[in-house]
Design a protein around this motif. Sequence first.
Motif, mmCIF file in Angstrom:
data_model
loop_
_atom_site.group_PDB
_atom_site.id
_atom_site.type_symbol
_atom_site.label_atom_id
_atom_site.label_comp_id
_atom_site.label_asym_id
_atom_site.label_seq_id
_atom_site.Cartn_x
_atom_site.Cartn_y
_atom_site.Cartn_z
ATOM 1 N N LYS A 113 47.735 -25.099 17.321
ATOM 2 C CA LYS A 113 46.672 -25.546 16.430
ATOM 3 C C LYS A 113 45.475 -24.622 16.603
ATOM 4 O O LYS A 113 45.201 -24.168 17.715
ATOM 5 C CB LYS A 113 46.247 -26.972 16.769
ATOM 6 C CG LYS A 113 47.204 -28.020 16.311
ATOM 7 C CD LYS A 113 46.850 -29.431 16.719
ATOM 8 C CE LYS A 113 45.400 -29.796 16.713
ATOM 9 N NZ LYS A 113 45.154 -31.225 16.973
ATOM 10 N N ALA A 115 41.223 -23.978 15.223
ATOM 11 C CA ALA A 115 40.067 -24.560 14.552
ATOM 12 C C ALA A 115 39.720 -23.700 13.335
ATOM 13 O O ALA A 115 39.774 -22.475 13.390
ATOM 14 C CB ALA A 115 38.870 -24.611 15.501
ATOM 15 N N GLU A 117 36.485 -23.773 10.862
ATOM 16 C CA GLU A 117 35.184 -24.426 10.735
ATOM 17 C C GLU A 117 35.079 -25.287 9.469
ATOM 18 O O GLU A 117 35.411 -24.852 8.383
ATOM 19 C CB GLU A 117 34.073 -23.370 10.731
ATOM 20 C CG GLU A 117 32.704 -23.977 10.832
ATOM 21 C CD GLU A 117 31.591 -22.937 10.937
ATOM 22 O OE1 GLU A 117 30.465 -23.270 10.574
ATOM 23 O OE2 GLU A 117 31.863 -21.810 11.375
ATOM 24 N N CYS A 120 39.189 -28.266 10.276
ATOM 25 C CA CYS A 120 40.087 -28.806 11.298
ATOM 26 C C CYS A 120 39.678 -28.335 12.684
ATOM 27 O O CYS A 120 39.060 -27.287 12.841
ATOM 28 C CB CYS A 120 41.542 -28.476 11.009
ATOM 29 S SG CYS A 120 41.883 -26.752 10.655
ATOM 30 N N GLU A 121 40.062 -29.145 13.668
ATOM 31 C CA GLU A 121 39.753 -28.848 15.072
ATOM 32 C C GLU A 121 41.012 -28.364 15.780
ATOM 33 O O GLU A 121 42.114 -28.742 15.424
ATOM 34 C CB GLU A 121 39.251 -30.109 15.763
ATOM 35 C CG GLU A 121 37.987 -30.670 15.160
ATOM 36 C CD GLU A 121 37.561 -31.966 15.845
ATOM 37 O OE1 GLU A 121 38.145 -32.331 16.885
ATOM 38 O OE2 GLU A 121 36.666 -32.623 15.297
ATOM 39 N N ALA A 122 40.792 -27.559 16.806
ATOM 40 C CA ALA A 122 41.930 -27.084 17.605
ATOM 41 C C ALA A 122 42.362 -28.136 18.593
ATOM 42 O O ALA A 122 41.665 -29.035 18.937
ATOM 43 C CB ALA A 122 41.555 -25.810 18.345
#
Length: 122
Positions: A113, A115, A117, A120-122
Amino acid sequence: MAKQENLDPTTSMFAQFKEKTGPIVLANTFIVPKDKSESFLARWKMHAEFMKAQPGFVSLQMHQGTAGSQLFMNVAIWESTEDLAKALGNPQFQAMSVGVPDDIVSYAHIFEKIAVEGLCEA
């Protein structure tokens, strides 16, 4: 045994296993002749049940292409590349894989995964 191909010609699965990271997503796309879809899914179910019992396994989901596609895609989440490598290298799993017809082609790749901006987040 299914034919193994690299999804990314610049990065082999072997190279990906050298990267010690996690959690990871294994995306494995299969090209399955239409007349073998049912037997492929039965065999995949057997493999999936084995994998679910392995250390580091998190989840999985099978997908099928639409509009008569011959594609199936398994998306599995593992705690680490090491856990996945151990499960795939397990002699019991190796023995189960021998019977997969060689006219099925597998394109497996490991993802992490990231990120993006605002999305979505890692």
